[in-house]
Write an enzyme that holds these catalytic residues in place. Structure first.
Site, PDB file in Angstrom:
ATOM      1  CB  SER A 237     -17.511 -31.238  27.546  1.00  0.00           C
ATOM      2  OG  SER A 237     -17.361 -30.616  28.810  1.00  0.00           O
ATOM      3  CD  GLU A 260     -26.340 -35.430  25.077  1.00  0.00           C
ATOM      4  OE1 GLU A 260     -25.103 -35.614  25.059  1.00  0.00           O
ATOM      5  OE2 GLU A 260     -26.946 -34.736  24.243  1.00  0.00           O
ATOM      6  CB  CYS A 297     -23.940 -35.139  21.483  1.00  0.00           C
ATOM      7  SG  CYS A 297     -25.647 -34.787  21.135  1.00  0.00           S
TER       8      CYS A 297
END
Lengths: 525, 525
Positions: A237, A260, A297
């Site tokens: 996150s 990331e 994601c």
């Protein structure tokens, strides 16, 4: 397999801490029986010290020896058998078909790096031979040293204990200390066992790999703050990634963090695309938003289109399909709670209209959230950055723009993303170039007439992007170039041939391609 | 040339602030007559806004068009004529011969990048063609957007307003806002004029280049904190670089900082080398320590040797030569004061013995400091990290080790450096491999039987290293690879040929080498 609930430190199990946590089955909300021990500060120290000691040895191993370790890891993961799939399925609810594919991707990553390493040209040898008034200078890439890796919850295989970050760091020649994700501790232990076996089998020092369990933030903070860690890989996150980034930046000796952190992955749909393929795009969008219960994601979370009868019909169509789709299983309670809170924050904005979903499902015996479609205006998005937060789950937000200028202005106001997508038709090409340039500036990957979920592990893939998508937009966390996050160039000036590493020796004993005085050649000097 | 003392913002002079500072001649301590205006917060805003607007245009310029700008800059710098040399000499005391050479290096950097850009293969095009079940994915490098550059004091040409950082950022296709160094504001203005002329001459948007003056820390802090800045290049002190790094890390949207902050550049001299070449090494060492009055980031500041009669004789020899060498001119008052304070801090350690120098020179009419040699023990260095601080000037510190183990343990305790050096003999090669590996881990460049000052601008050069030498050990600030600090990969998935950038089109219209499905080829698809 008999699990221990312990940490794996340099090949040994260790459980010095009294704090424990439990695995939870997301389909039943039932916790398992085995307590998993949070690592202590002393155990973090020990894991990093072992990694530092291991690096003293493996920094001089040949690429082919490291390739042997990577292949062995793939074999040991496969040797875990279907028990691994069932264990991960119990802890994540992702289902056996998805997990079977993800296992293949994970072992494939190790094998792909092994193949890369068998041609030492990946070390990027560059030679400037001695010239009058200029010494001989030769450089290549070397591992940076011990790396801390933070596992993600949503890819228990491909981005976790034995995921792509671990594979690329080990491939670089750097020992790895993994902070496992508390969402799947049993799966993490199985991987730790496989990794430790491979390390022992190949005669690598035990400190080459360690795995630490931890349900809170302490273990990660201790790990990143440790002076023995030279670089950090993180997938998760924004909040978690930023905390790790900040901790690394506060160190007396800061180190790079490759985090990331996901994104909203904007999708622009042109009037032409709607006219030609509205139903097809709607089906594809719903499938992409709900894939893996939206826990990617690269999930398309922000859909931009121009106001029209066709676009209103499209939104209605997507809303109906989303409302009809069954509510999938979410990975764990933290994901469910985080999603609920993110949507609550977003819908608190008076410019947000919830078209379907938008609430937790009462009385469900599994972790879930209603498939959710929201709508707002371009002006609202531009006025409030908080509407660009990621809703990690089966949620998407339509942004209805007045016209093309309104759309363009909104794209300009977007934050950094992993991907941006455009659906358009061939007869719109001439007008669309500038919009494509705009979308390019906002992402690491631009997709034409497709959907962002699905990340091919190929050389040309770029999985990264400007902040908040990542903290290092010049790098990728998918594909073979991920290895260079954990390497650095070192140049040798006038060093005698006998002391040079093999890839830089005069005779080119490895027979690899090298840049010599500006020319790519496999010839000896 | 009539200087204005103003900032250069997008081709226009600007002096909105009332705070001013003056150029000071280091040879006479006399300040000049022209007030230079510190940029205001509004001027910083304006420069960055102009850079953001410029980027909207130039991000789509071809490499060859950018190459044209770089060549033009070299021409405009040359057009400043000898007035530039005299101006810089008055402000830095570096002398005309050195400055003449440095000017050639600076124009050479722009021309080298122009040459690089004329073969678009530097954009690193990678193509995975469409396969069953896998879309076409194509990536190449793109500029990151507006870059802030901080000029150094010690290279008024090669690492300043029109130095290597500016050249590599512009070559990347990123607009540049330079924070000039207050040590040479007139020289900075001359360069700003040349740069602005070149930008106008080549029809680039005026915001492609701006130069801000500032004697304090405010201008730099405003610049780095500005949301329009996408990356930062810095060359200077550890304290300054860390402050910039911290400011960028604190941003709501952090960006990468490429700070090159100097180092102590350890030199190991073996017993064999001393036996064979003591006098020659002493001469070379004294020349390297005093070159440019020691004001090089690659100055050899820490010399490690094993205790013996020969090494004591060597230290005595170096000390005598250093004592006899004339005290050179230091760049400015801040450098002189910083050096005095650094040596004071070091000699406060009771384990430090000052062999010669160690104090400011009273009554000198120019900025200077005595050539200084200090000595300590390996145990003292290992016990106190503060003994590894850089003394920026003609100062070096001998570390006398008891034996080889003591030496090895000390090398292990070294911090990150730009360079590490070893002097040894051919008959010691067998025993020296591990020591060389140790030195490698501590630096970006390892030098054999030479001295670290002198940084060849060639492809294989690596000018970087682990913190505190830099904040980004995977990158270099010298050589052509410096361009990639200011670029990032973007991938295109299934994008129609008409919308792809030239280097990625099916037909390969530029005829460049590309990686296509794993093979390097200039063929069309």
């Amino acid at each position: 397999m008999q699990l221990t609930g312990h940490n794996y430190i340099a090949g040994e199990t260790s459980a010095e801490g009294a704090d424990t946590f439990f695995s939870v089955d997301p389909r039943s909300r039932q916790r398992g029986d085995l307590p998993f021990h949070n690592a202590t500060a002393a155990e973090v120290d020990r894991a990093v010290a072992a990694a530092v000691a291991a690096f003293d040895e493996i920094r001089n191993y040949s690429s082919s020896r490291i390739a042997g370790l990577l292949d062995e890891i793939a074999i040991q993961i496969e040797a875990l058998g279907d028990e691994l799939l069932h264990c991960a399925d119990r802890e994540t609810g992702l289902g056996l078909p998805r997990l079977t594919g993800e296992r293949e991707r994970s072992t494939g990553q190790f094998r792909a790096f092994a193949t890369l390493l068998r041609d030492a040209a990946y070390l990027r040898p560059i030679i400037n031979s001695e010239q009058p008034g200029q010494p001989s200078i030769r450089q290549m890439q070397f591992p940076v040293g011990p790396v801390a890796i933070f596992a993600a919850s949503n890819f228990p295989f491909a981005f976790a204990v034995a995921g792509g970050d671990t594979a690329s760091a080990l491939a670089a020649g750097s020992p790895v200390v993994v902070k496992a994700h508390p969402g799947h501790p049993a799966t993490s232990e199985m991987f730790a066992l496989a990794m430790s076996k491979a390390v022992a089998e190949q005669g690598f020092p035990a400190g080459t790999f360690s795995m630490l369990q931890g349900a809170g933030i302490d273990v990660g903070q201790w790990l990143v703050a440790h002076d023995g860690i030279e670089a950090v890989g993180f997938t998760g996150s924004l909040r978690g990634g930023r905390a790790i980034y900040d901790a690394a930046a506060r160190r007396p000796r800061p180190v790079p963090v490759y985090a990331e952190m996901g994104s909203v992955n904007p999708v622009v749909i042109t009037p032409g695309a709607l006219a030609a393929r509205a139903d097809e795009i709607a089906d594809g969008l719903v499938a992409s938003v709900t894939l893996g219960t939206g826990q990617f994601c690269t999930n398309p979370g922000l859909i931009l289109l121009q106001d029209s009868r066709a676009s209103q019909d499209f939104i209605t169509n997507v809303t109906e399909k989303m409302g009809e789709a069954p509510a999938g299983v979410l990975l764990n309670e933290a994901i469910a709670a985080g999603l609920e809170s993110a949507v609550e924050q977003t819908r608190a904005n008076p410019q947000i209209e919830v078209l379907t979903g938008g609430d937790a499902i009462a009385d469900s015996d599994y972790f879930c959230y209603s498939n959710t479609v929201m709508q707002t205006t371009a002006a609202a998005i531009r006025a409030d950055d908080r509407l660009q937060i990621e809703h990690f789950g089966p949620v998407t937000l339509f942004v209805v723009c007045q016209d093309e200028d309104d759309l363009r202005a909104t794209v300009d106001a977007l934050e950094g993303n992993l991907t941006s997508t455009i659906h358009a038709e061939a007869d719109e090409l001439e007008d669309i170039g500038e919009l494509l340039h705009q979308l390019r500036e906002k992402a690491g990957r631009v997709i034409w007439n497709g959907f962002p979920t699905g990340v091919a592990v190929v050389q040309a893939m770029q999985h990264g992007g400007p902040y908040p998508a990542t903290t290092a937009p010049g790098t990728t966390s998918v594909g073979l170039n991920a290895i260079y996050r954990f390497m650095r160039p070192i140049a040798f000036q006038n060093v005698p041939d006998a002391l040079l590493p093999e890839p830089l020796k005069d005779g080119n004993p490895l027979g690899i391609l090298r840049q010599v005085d500006g020319v790519s050649t496999a010839a000896a000097l």
